[in-house]
Design a protein around this motif. Structure first.
Motif, PDB file in Angstrom:
ATOM      1  N   GLU A   6      54.738  54.758  94.699  1.00  0.00           N
ATOM      2  CA  GLU A   6      53.955  55.369  93.631  1.00  0.00           C
ATOM      3  C   GLU A   6      54.647  56.610  93.076  1.00  0.00           C
ATOM      4  O   GLU A   6      55.127  57.476  93.821  1.00  0.00           O
ATOM      5  CB  GLU A   6      52.569  55.762  94.154  1.00  0.00           C
ATOM      6  CG  GLU A   6      51.662  56.380  93.097  1.00  0.00           C
ATOM      7  CD  GLU A   6      50.285  56.731  93.650  1.00  0.00           C
ATOM      8  OE1 GLU A   6      49.421  57.163  92.859  1.00  0.00           O
ATOM      9  OE2 GLU A   6      50.073  56.575  94.873  1.00  0.00           O
ATOM     10  N   MET A   7      54.672  56.699  91.754  1.00  0.00           N
ATOM     11  CA  MET A   7      55.169  57.878  91.047  1.00  0.00           C
ATOM     12  C   MET A   7      53.964  58.614  90.474  1.00  0.00           C
ATOM     13  O   MET A   7      53.253  58.084  89.634  1.00  0.00           O
ATOM     14  CB  MET A   7      56.136  57.461  89.932  1.00  0.00           C
ATOM     15  CG  MET A   7      56.626  58.580  89.048  1.00  0.00           C
ATOM     16  SD  MET A   7      57.779  57.923  87.807  1.00  0.00           S
ATOM     17  CE  MET A   7      57.840  59.284  86.636  1.00  0.00           C
ATOM     18  N   LEU A   8      53.728  59.829  90.954  1.00  0.00           N
ATOM     19  CA  LEU A   8      52.586  60.628  90.523  1.00  0.00           C
ATOM     20  C   LEU A   8      53.040  61.676  89.520  1.00  0.00           C
ATOM     21  O   LEU A   8      54.018  62.390  89.749  1.00  0.00           O
ATOM     22  CB  LEU A   8      51.946  61.325  91.731  1.00  0.00           C
ATOM     23  CG  LEU A   8      50.895  62.398  91.437  1.00  0.00           C
ATOM     24  CD1 LEU A   8      49.641  61.783  90.823  1.00  0.00           C
ATOM     25  CD2 LEU A   8      50.556  63.177  92.709  1.00  0.00           C
ATOM     26  N   TYR A   9      52.317  61.752  88.416  1.00  0.00           N
ATOM     27  CA  TYR A   9      52.571  62.800  87.415  1.00  0.00           C
ATOM     28  C   TYR A   9      51.316  63.644  87.263  1.00  0.00           C
ATOM     29  O   TYR A   9      50.210  63.113  87.124  1.00  0.00           O
ATOM     30  CB  TYR A   9      52.926  62.172  86.066  1.00  0.00           C
ATOM     31  CG  TYR A   9      52.666  63.074  84.873  1.00  0.00           C
ATOM     32  CD1 TYR A   9      53.606  64.020  84.460  1.00  0.00           C
ATOM     33  CD2 TYR A   9      51.472  62.976  84.151  1.00  0.00           C
ATOM     34  CE1 TYR A   9      53.355  64.842  83.366  1.00  0.00           C
ATOM     35  CE2 TYR A   9      51.216  63.795  83.050  1.00  0.00           C
ATOM     36  CZ  TYR A   9      52.153  64.729  82.666  1.00  0.00           C
ATOM     37  OH  TYR A   9      51.911  65.536  81.589  1.00  0.00           O
ATOM     38  N   MET A  10      51.482  64.963  87.263  1.00  0.00           N
ATOM     39  CA  MET A  10      50.382  65.877  86.987  1.00  0.00           C
ATOM     40  C   MET A  10      50.834  66.848  85.903  1.00  0.00           C
ATOM     41  O   MET A  10      51.867  67.523  86.030  1.00  0.00           O
ATOM     42  CB  MET A  10      49.965  66.635  88.263  1.00  0.00           C
ATOM     43  CG  MET A  10      49.421  65.712  89.343  1.00  0.00           C
ATOM     44  SD  MET A  10      49.039  66.579  90.904  1.00  0.00           S
ATOM     45  CE  MET A  10      47.671  67.601  90.379  1.00  0.00           C
ATOM     46  N   GLY A  11      50.066  66.881  84.818  1.00  0.00           N
ATOM     47  CA  GLY A  11      50.422  67.734  83.694  1.00  0.00           C
ATOM     48  C   GLY A  11      49.192  68.056  82.871  1.00  0.00           C
ATOM     49  O   GLY A  11      48.063  67.900  83.327  1.00  0.00           O
ATOM     50  N   ALA A  12      49.397  68.483  81.634  1.00  0.00           N
ATOM     51  CA  ALA A  12      48.288  68.832  80.741  1.00  0.00           C
ATOM     52  C   ALA A  12      48.755  68.719  79.305  1.00  0.00           C
ATOM     53  O   ALA A  12      49.937  68.924  79.000  1.00  0.00           O
ATOM     54  CB  ALA A  12      47.789  70.245  81.026  1.00  0.00           C
ATOM     55  N   GLU A  13      47.826  68.403  78.414  1.00  0.00           N
ATOM     56  CA  GLU A  13      48.178  68.192  77.015  1.00  0.00           C
ATOM     57  C   GLU A  13      48.602  69.473  76.309  1.00  0.00           C
ATOM     58  O   GLU A  13      49.365  69.431  75.345  1.00  0.00           O
ATOM     59  CB  GLU A  13      47.005  67.549  76.282  1.00  0.00           C
ATOM     60  CG  GLU A  13      46.712  66.137  76.748  1.00  0.00           C
ATOM     61  CD  GLU A  13      45.549  65.488  76.015  1.00  0.00           C
ATOM     62  OE1 GLU A  13      45.359  64.273  76.184  1.00  0.00           O
ATOM     63  OE2 GLU A  13      44.829  66.201  75.281  1.00  0.00           O
ATOM     64  N   TYR A  14      48.113  70.633  76.765  1.00  0.00           N
ATOM     65  CA  TYR A  14      48.481  71.886  76.098  1.00  0.00           C
ATOM     66  C   TYR A  14      49.923  72.300  76.401  1.00  0.00           C
ATOM     67  O   TYR A  14      50.528  73.090  75.680  1.00  0.00           O
ATOM     68  CB  TYR A  14      47.544  73.017  76.543  1.00  0.00           C
ATOM     69  CG  TYR A  14      47.801  73.513  77.951  1.00  0.00           C
ATOM     70  CD1 TYR A  14      48.796  74.462  78.219  1.00  0.00           C
ATOM     71  CD2 TYR A  14      47.060  73.035  79.030  1.00  0.00           C
ATOM     72  CE1 TYR A  14      49.044  74.901  79.516  1.00  0.00           C
ATOM     73  CE2 TYR A  14      47.287  73.475  80.303  1.00  0.00           C
ATOM     74  CZ  TYR A  14      48.286  74.410  80.552  1.00  0.00           C
ATOM     75  OH  TYR A  14      48.532  74.843  81.828  1.00  0.00           O
ATOM     76  N   CYS A  15      50.502  71.780  77.458  1.00  0.00           N
ATOM     77  CA  CYS A  15      51.753  72.257  78.053  1.00  0.00           C
ATOM     78  C   CYS A  15      52.989  71.758  77.292  1.00  0.00           C
ATOM     79  O   CYS A  15      53.226  70.549  77.225  1.00  0.00           O
ATOM     80  CB  CYS A  15      51.793  71.780  79.507  1.00  0.00           C
ATOM     81  SG  CYS A  15      53.390  71.840  80.291  1.00  0.00           S
ATOM     82  N   PRO A  16      53.808  72.652  76.713  1.00  0.00           N
ATOM     83  CA  PRO A  16      54.987  72.214  75.973  1.00  0.00           C
ATOM     84  C   PRO A  16      56.065  71.614  76.874  1.00  0.00           C
ATOM     85  O   PRO A  16      56.853  70.772  76.429  1.00  0.00           O
ATOM     86  CB  PRO A  16      55.485  73.495  75.301  1.00  0.00           C
ATOM     87  CG  PRO A  16      54.973  74.598  76.171  1.00  0.00           C
ATOM     88  CD  PRO A  16      53.656  74.125  76.699  1.00  0.00           C
ATOM     89  N   TYR A  17      56.097  72.037  78.139  1.00  0.00           N
ATOM     90  CA  TYR A  17      57.094  71.509  79.063  1.00  0.00           C
ATOM     91  C   TYR A  17      56.741  70.072  79.449  1.00  0.00           C
ATOM     92  O   TYR A  17      57.627  69.216  79.570  1.00  0.00           O
ATOM     93  CB  TYR A  17      57.184  72.422  80.289  1.00  0.00           C
ATOM     94  CG  TYR A  17      57.383  73.870  79.899  1.00  0.00           C
ATOM     95  CD1 TYR A  17      58.614  74.314  79.433  1.00  0.00           C
ATOM     96  CD2 TYR A  17      56.322  74.780  79.934  1.00  0.00           C
ATOM     97  CE1 TYR A  17      58.788  75.631  79.033  1.00  0.00           C
ATOM     98  CE2 TYR A  17      56.493  76.098  79.536  1.00  0.00           C
ATOM     99  CZ  TYR A  17      57.726  76.515  79.081  1.00  0.00           C
ATOM    100  OH  TYR A  17      57.896  77.817  78.672  1.00  0.00           O
ATOM    101  N   CYS A  18      55.446  69.826  79.611  1.00  0.00           N
ATOM    102  CA  CYS A  18      54.988  68.449  79.815  1.00  0.00           C
ATOM    103  C   CYS A  18      55.286  67.621  78.564  1.00  0.00           C
ATOM    104  O   CYS A  18      55.657  66.442  78.648  1.00  0.00           O
ATOM    105  CB  CYS A  18      53.492  68.422  80.108  1.00  0.00           C
ATOM    106  SG  CYS A  18      52.959  69.476  81.476  1.00  0.00           S
ATOM    107  N   ALA A  19      55.101  68.239  77.410  1.00  0.00           N
ATOM    108  CA  ALA A  19      55.336  67.551  76.135  1.00  0.00           C
ATOM    109  C   ALA A  19      56.756  67.026  76.062  1.00  0.00           C
ATOM    110  O   ALA A  19      56.999  65.873  75.671  1.00  0.00           O
ATOM    111  CB  ALA A  19      55.055  68.500  74.969  1.00  0.00           C
ATOM    112  N   ALA A  20      57.711  67.865  76.443  1.00  0.00           N
ATOM    113  CA  ALA A  20      59.111  67.439  76.422  1.00  0.00           C
ATOM    114  C   ALA A  20      59.370  66.343  77.450  1.00  0.00           C
ATOM    115  O   ALA A  20      60.025  65.332  77.166  1.00  0.00           O
ATOM    116  CB  ALA A  20      60.015  68.647  76.680  1.00  0.00           C
TER     117      ALA A  20
END
Length: 316
Positions: A119-133
């Protein structure tokens, strides 16, 4: 007519004229008052109408509206991003200097599997520009092992609930919220914790998805030194590759995507390997692919090419 009579007539005429003029002035004053009153009423009516329209407008959805492509245009962008030829990715290799950080090997990592697959788990947020990239590269990499459906576009935030400016505002990107991913090689579990909608009550953003206790424990255990620099604890995006590698923070600068449209980014990724966009996105995607290949035992061969194998050996 005697002099006294003429004087009396003239006096009467002057009085009538004066009375007439006074009446005219009163009529003019009434007319102006009516015009002014009408203008005020018209302005009030416009203001009331505006308030009514605003009151009846639909509130923002749980995830904010995107100004990205929809319909056929969206399908075209998804197609470009998820169908990059292996020859193009191999040409870019490690990213030509655009990739600033690579996956870090985990010592005695907690194994992570789901549905009988790594399993590959990702945790992020829509506001986050680093997640965006990072999402651009994640989608390109994961599409080598499986298929996405339901992807939609968003952009990173410009300000938070406290009115503070965000770095790299309005970075064009994707959200994994509402999407699905199918692969026979691995399970991909995304958690988008917050939207890009400011929440004034907290000074942050509106909650979107809540990680499980186990997912939060992985973040607490591995999103710390020595895997991330001191002072960067809890950085997102956080990606956990089945207990073998992690990524915490963006692998390349979101500035690379600044001011570009979704279609321009996707087109550069697929068709312009000499662009900084392609080098950053596909260079990062290649390192992500190398980490996944470590999870899947280098399957499939179409994804785990000799170029990817050379990147695998460089991961530390």
């Amino acid at each position: 007519m005697g002099k006294a009579s003429r004087t009396k007539v003239d006096s009467s005429r002057r009085e009538r004229i004066a009375a007439q003029r006074a009446a005219e002035r009163r009529a003019e004053q009434r007319r102006r008052i009516l015009i002014a009153s009408g203008s005020i009423i018209a302005v009030v009516a416009i203001v009331v109408a505006f308030i009514v329209v605003k009151a009846n407008s639909k509130p923002p959805a749980a995830t904010s509206a995107s100004n990205g492509p929809t319909g056929a245009a969206l399908a075209s962008v998804v197609s470009d991003l998820t169908s990059v030829p292996a020859s193009t990715s191999d040409k870019i290799g490690s990213g030509g200097g655009q990739v600033e950080a690579t996956p870090k090997a985990v010592t005695n990592g907690t194994p992570l599997t789901a549905n009988g697959k790594p399993e590959m788990l990702y945790m992020g947020a829509e506001y986050c520009p680093y997640c965006a990239a990072e999402r651009w590269a994640m989608i390109a990499a994961l599409s080598r092992f499986g298929t996405f459906s339901g992807l939609s576009t968003v952009h990173s935030a410009s300000v938070n609930g406290a009115g503070q400016a965000e770095p790299y505002p309005n970075t064009p990107t994707w959200t994994f919220h509402g999407s699905t991913y199918t692969s026979k090689y691995l399970t991909f579990t995304p958690v988008e914790t917050q939207t890009n909608i400011p929440d004034k009550s907290t000074g942050g953003y509106t909650t979107l998805e809540t990680p499980t206790k186990e997912q939060s424990a992985l973040l607490t255990k591995y999103d710390v030194p020595p895997y991330v620099p001191a002072g960067s604890e809890g950085a997102i995006p956080f990606i956990y590759f089945g207990g073998k590698y992690i990524i915490a923070g963006a692998s390349y600068s979101p500035q690379v995507l600044a001011g570009l449209s979704w279609s321009t980014i996707a087109s550069d990724v697929k068709n312009n390997p000499n662009s900084d966009v392609a080098k950053a996105v596909l260079g990062t995607a290649n390192y992500i692919t190398a980490a996944i290949c470590k999870m899947t035992g280098n399957q499939p061969a179409s994804a785990c090419t000799s170029t990817i194998a050379s990147l695998e050996s460089s991961l530390k």
